[in-house]
Design a protein around this motif. Structure first.
Motif, PDB file in Angstrom:
ATOM      1  N   GLY A 112      -3.046  -2.640  -2.831  1.00  0.00           N
ATOM      2  CA  GLY A 112      -2.915  -1.394  -2.073  1.00  0.00           C
ATOM      3  C   GLY A 112      -2.202  -2.645  -0.783  1.00  0.00           C
ATOM      4  O   GLY A 112      -3.207  -3.851   0.106  1.00  0.00           O
ATOM      5  N   ALA A 113      -1.122  -2.070   0.096  1.00  0.00           N
ATOM      6  CA  ALA A 113      -0.377  -2.639   0.722  1.00  0.00           C
ATOM      7  C   ALA A 113       0.677  -0.786   1.346  1.00  0.00           C
ATOM      8  O   ALA A 113       1.184  -0.649   0.795  1.00  0.00           O
ATOM      9  CB  ALA A 113       0.449  -4.211   0.244  1.00  0.00           C
ATOM     10  N   PRO A 114       0.872  -1.309   2.655  1.00  0.00           N
ATOM     11  CA  PRO A 114       1.763  -0.766   3.535  1.00  0.00           C
ATOM     12  C   PRO A 114       3.373  -0.461   2.812  1.00  0.00           C
ATOM     13  O   PRO A 114       3.783  -2.143   2.501  1.00  0.00           O
ATOM     14  CB  PRO A 114       2.316  -1.384   5.466  1.00  0.00           C
ATOM     15  CG  PRO A 114       0.858  -1.047   5.141  1.00  0.00           C
ATOM     16  CD  PRO A 114      -0.043  -2.156   3.965  1.00  0.00           C
ATOM     17  N   ALA A 115       4.226   0.545   2.829  1.00  0.00           N
ATOM     18  CA  ALA A 115       5.022   0.109   1.895  1.00  0.00           C
ATOM     19  C   ALA A 115       6.216  -0.719   2.510  1.00  0.00           C
ATOM     20  O   ALA A 115       6.699  -1.844   1.765  1.00  0.00           O
ATOM     21  CB  ALA A 115       6.310   1.628   2.126  1.00  0.00           C
ATOM     22  N   GLU A 116       6.660  -1.275   3.891  1.00  0.00           N
ATOM     23  CA  GLU A 116       7.578  -2.349   4.567  1.00  0.00           C
ATOM     24  C   GLU A 116       6.669  -3.731   4.516  1.00  0.00           C
ATOM     25  O   GLU A 116       6.982  -3.694   4.297  1.00  0.00           O
ATOM     26  CB  GLU A 116       7.081  -1.430   5.887  1.00  0.00           C
ATOM     27  CG  GLU A 116       5.626  -2.054   6.297  1.00  0.00           C
ATOM     28  CD  GLU A 116       4.636  -0.959   7.090  1.00  0.00           C
ATOM     29  OE1 GLU A 116       4.338  -0.429   7.343  1.00  0.00           O
ATOM     30  OE2 GLU A 116       4.803   0.219   5.858  1.00  0.00           O
TER      31      GLU A 116
END
Length: 263
Positions: free
Chosen positions: A103-107
């Motif tokens: 889980g992590a923001p794409a950027e």
């Protein structure tokens, strides 16, 4: 003579290899196959977890054994396949379930985490399927491969669930299933996918856990998460002669989440 429904679903005399089979969805799928009569080989990374899972299956009257292996490692995958064939003689049913999420923001998603997820969730499925098919299923002109995908492979995520690598990998698994089914139908090998929705055993992923069970259940028209029985029926259908004319298909088992969110 046309067989009865009980005969069509009967897996007596069949053998099955289940990766990621020591807990959660994998163990549920192992129960389904074992309860229908199949001999089970479980695999995951941790021997202690496998011992406990095999004991649970054996207590239910299921013929179960295990091999510890890391399905992110090619050498381990091939060892797992060879040892399974040596011990079982052949594999009738392969369930590709071992997987990872991040889980992590794409950027901000780490490239190494992307590689880890894709390596296990896609590359591992391919290597094990290829090895088992070449050394067991193709020559016998028979087999069922069941790939565990996810509704995350059908589209985007609800707000706050940043699992770009996982979504991408599960979308790849769905099309891998279709492509493999098209090629291996000539060998009478059926390849299908299960797309689970939200199950408690998947709550270990940080973004899922943060949302909470009640919030996730609210996404489903049926108003609940999946339980310890919900994958059994589809697994038995795909694995048995009850599904002998089904290949290259996927089905969401998600309480209806995908029909209202698109995945």
């Amino acid at each position: 003579m046309t067989r009865t429904i009980q005969q069509l679903f009967d897996l007596t005399g069949k053998t099955a290899l289940v990766t990621g089979g020591s807990r959660g969805l994998g163990l549920q799928l192992a129960h389904a196959l074992g309860e229908a009569g199949a001999k089970i080989m479980l695999s995951s990374r941790k021997a202690s977890d496998l011992e406990e899972a095999a004991a649970e299956l054996q207590a239910a009257g299921i013929d179960a054994r295990w091999i510890a292996a890391d399905c992110a490692n090619e050498a381990d995958i091939r060892r797992l396949a060879d040892e399974t064939l040596e011990r079982l003689g052949h594999v009738d049913i392969l369930i590709n379930n071992a997987g990872a999420a991040w889980g992590a923001p794409a950027e901000d998603h780490p490239v190494e985490a992307w590689d880890k997820v894709m390596n296990l969730n896609v590359r591992g499925y391919f290597i094990l399927s290829q090895h088992i098919a070449k050394h067991s299923m193709i020559g016998r002109r028979s087999g069922s491969i069941i790939n565990v995908a996810s509704i995350a492979g059908l589209g985007g995520n609800p707000k706050g669930m940043n699992t770009i690598a996982y979504n991408t990998s599960k979308g790849a698994v769905i099309n891998f299933t279709r492509a493999l089914a098209a090629e291996w139908g000539a060998y009478n090998i059926r390849v299908n996918a299960i797309c689970p929705g939200f199950f408690p055993s998947k709550m270990t992923v940080g973004t899922l856990k943060a949302m909470g069970e009640e919030a996730l259940a609210a996404h489903a028209p049926l108003g609940r998460l999946g339980d310890d029985e919900d994958l059994k029926g589809l697994c038995a259908l795909y694995a048995s002669d009850a599904g002998k004319h089904i290949t290259g298909q996927w089905l969401a088992v998600d309480g209806g989440v995908s029909i209202v969110t698109g995945g």
